[in-house]
Design a protein around this motif. Sequence first.
Motif, short mmCIF file in Angstrom:
data_model
loop_
_atom_site.label_atom_id
_atom_site.label_comp_id
_atom_site.label_asym_id
_atom_site.label_seq_id
_atom_site.Cartn_x
_atom_site.Cartn_y
_atom_site.Cartn_z
N LEU A 1 5.25 4.28 -6.91
CA LEU A 1 6.16 3.35 -7.57
C LEU A 1 5.47 2.61 -8.71
CD1 LEU A 1 9.01 2.12 -7.50
CD2 LEU A 1 8.12 0.35 -5.99
N PHE A 2 4.21 2.20 -8.50
CA PHE A 2 3.53 1.43 -9.53
C PHE A 2 3.15 2.31 -10.72
CE2 PHE A 2 3.17 -1.20 -5.79
CZ PHE A 2 3.43 -2.46 -6.29
N ARG B 1 9.75 13.00 -5.31
CA ARG B 1 10.80 12.14 -5.88
C ARG B 1 11.60 11.43 -4.79
NH1 ARG B 1 12.50 11.22 -10.72
NH2 ARG B 1 11.11 12.82 -11.55
N ARG B 2 11.86 12.12 -3.68
CA ARG B 2 12.63 11.48 -2.61
C ARG B 2 11.85 10.32 -1.99
NH1 ARG B 2 16.04 15.10 1.48
NH2 ARG B 2 17.06 15.43 -0.54
N ALA C 1 11.56 2.71 -3.79
CA ALA C 1 12.30 1.82 -4.69
C ALA C 1 13.45 1.14 -3.96
CB ALA C 1 12.82 2.61 -5.89
N GLY C 2 14.15 1.88 -3.11
CA GLY C 2 15.23 1.29 -2.34
C GLY C 2 14.74 0.20 -1.40
N GLU D 1 0.83 -1.21 0.00
CA GLU D 1 0.00 0.00 0.00
C GLU D 1 0.87 1.26 0.00
OE1 GLU D 1 -3.17 0.53 -0.24
OE2 GLU D 1 -4.16 -1.37 0.17
N LEU D 2 1.93 1.26 0.79
CA LEU D 2 2.80 2.43 0.87
C LEU D 2 3.62 2.60 -0.40
CD1 LEU D 2 3.91 2.06 4.60
CD2 LEU D 2 2.34 3.77 3.65
N LEU D 3 4.04 1.51 -1.02
CA LEU D 3 4.72 1.61 -2.31
C LEU D 3 3.81 2.24 -3.35
CD1 LEU D 3 6.53 -1.87 -2.56
CD2 LEU D 3 7.54 0.33 -1.92
N ASP D 4 2.54 1.86 -3.31
CA ASP D 4 1.57 2.43 -4.24
C ASP D 4 1.38 3.92 -3.97
OD1 ASP D 4 -0.29 2.22 -6.38
OD2 ASP D 4 -1.93 2.16 -4.94
#
Length: 377
Positions: free
Chosen positions: A48-49, A187-188, A194-195, A41-44
């Motif tokens: 990132l997706f 962006r950060r 991604a990291g 959920e946090l990546l989304d």
Amino acid sequence: MLAAGGAALVFGALPWPAFGDLAGRTIPILTFVVAMSLVTELLDEAGLFQVVTDRLATLGRGSVFRLWLLAIALAAVSTVFLSLDTTAVLVTPVVVLLAVHARIPPLPFALTSIWLANTASLLLPVSNLTNLLAQDKLALSPAAFAGLVWAPAAVSILVPLALLWMAFRKEFKGAYGPQPAHRVRDRRLLIFAAGTVIVLLPALVSGVPVQFPAMAAALFLLVVFLRRRPAALRWSMVPWRPMMLTAGLFMVVEALHAQGLTRILGALSGSGESLGALLQLAALGVGAANAINNLPAYLALEPLAGSPARLAALLIGVNIGPLVTPWASLATLLWHERLQALNVRIRWGGFALAGLLAVALTVPLAVVALWVATGMH
């Protein structure tokens, strides 16, 4: 379901010692599921997706077939390393919106997402909750688990893809134009996300109990979001309802085992590791998964799979089999919710017929591959 499990415990249908053993086995798995749900959920939220969607559209270079191959790669990698539910929830919108923006029919991409969410979920313990239970029972490392199931896992990906290609090959011959790119809000934050993925994926297959890297990734991302975008955090990111359902299913099936379920199913499951016995157990897994759901089906049949080969055959049935009924896999229900939100309609009759064909071809071939790979010929 959770109330039913609690009632079974209170009124003695589920003995307290059996409940203690069950809790010791399943709490780490449920912890992993919650942590991975938060991570995805946090990546989304970090975008990132969306970035992945833009990159896929660019890499497709105007070819629908090439775009489909990229969607396959994304769905397969997501399922194998992040779980089938991640593919259903987060990859489905990516590949469907790719099709919609490219003005091509979304159905082939939607079916690719859900078929691979189920059929590609055989290779690693993290790919499916049933695999984590099987890994715990066999006490295997991720590499050893993959060594047991690699052959049927390959079959379970290739055969459904061949069927999809034959069904939609005319649509795949088309072309599409340039796609609109998404704007990155932070962006950060995207770099942190991604990291996290780059560190998390190898950690999940390192042999360390999977709940620990998942919890560390979730905690790290939560801290990052608290600093950079606290308004994005919400309680609905925690999968309360699926977790209550899963915990209830664990308790109810364990109570049924205590009341003699194993003896009843033993007559249907066969015995031994001959090809016929493995096919019989896998077929029973397919039927049980589509009748009730793949998780209780696995739990009900696990005591009858008394060897690694038989357990792998059961996984073939309950992982690949849930392509027919909507409730056979939680991933299918989550997938359908995403499609409804995207205004993509699915006819369940056609879905069931296509899934039945895929299961009828894929499951026996996967069992044969298992039988050959484990040296039982």
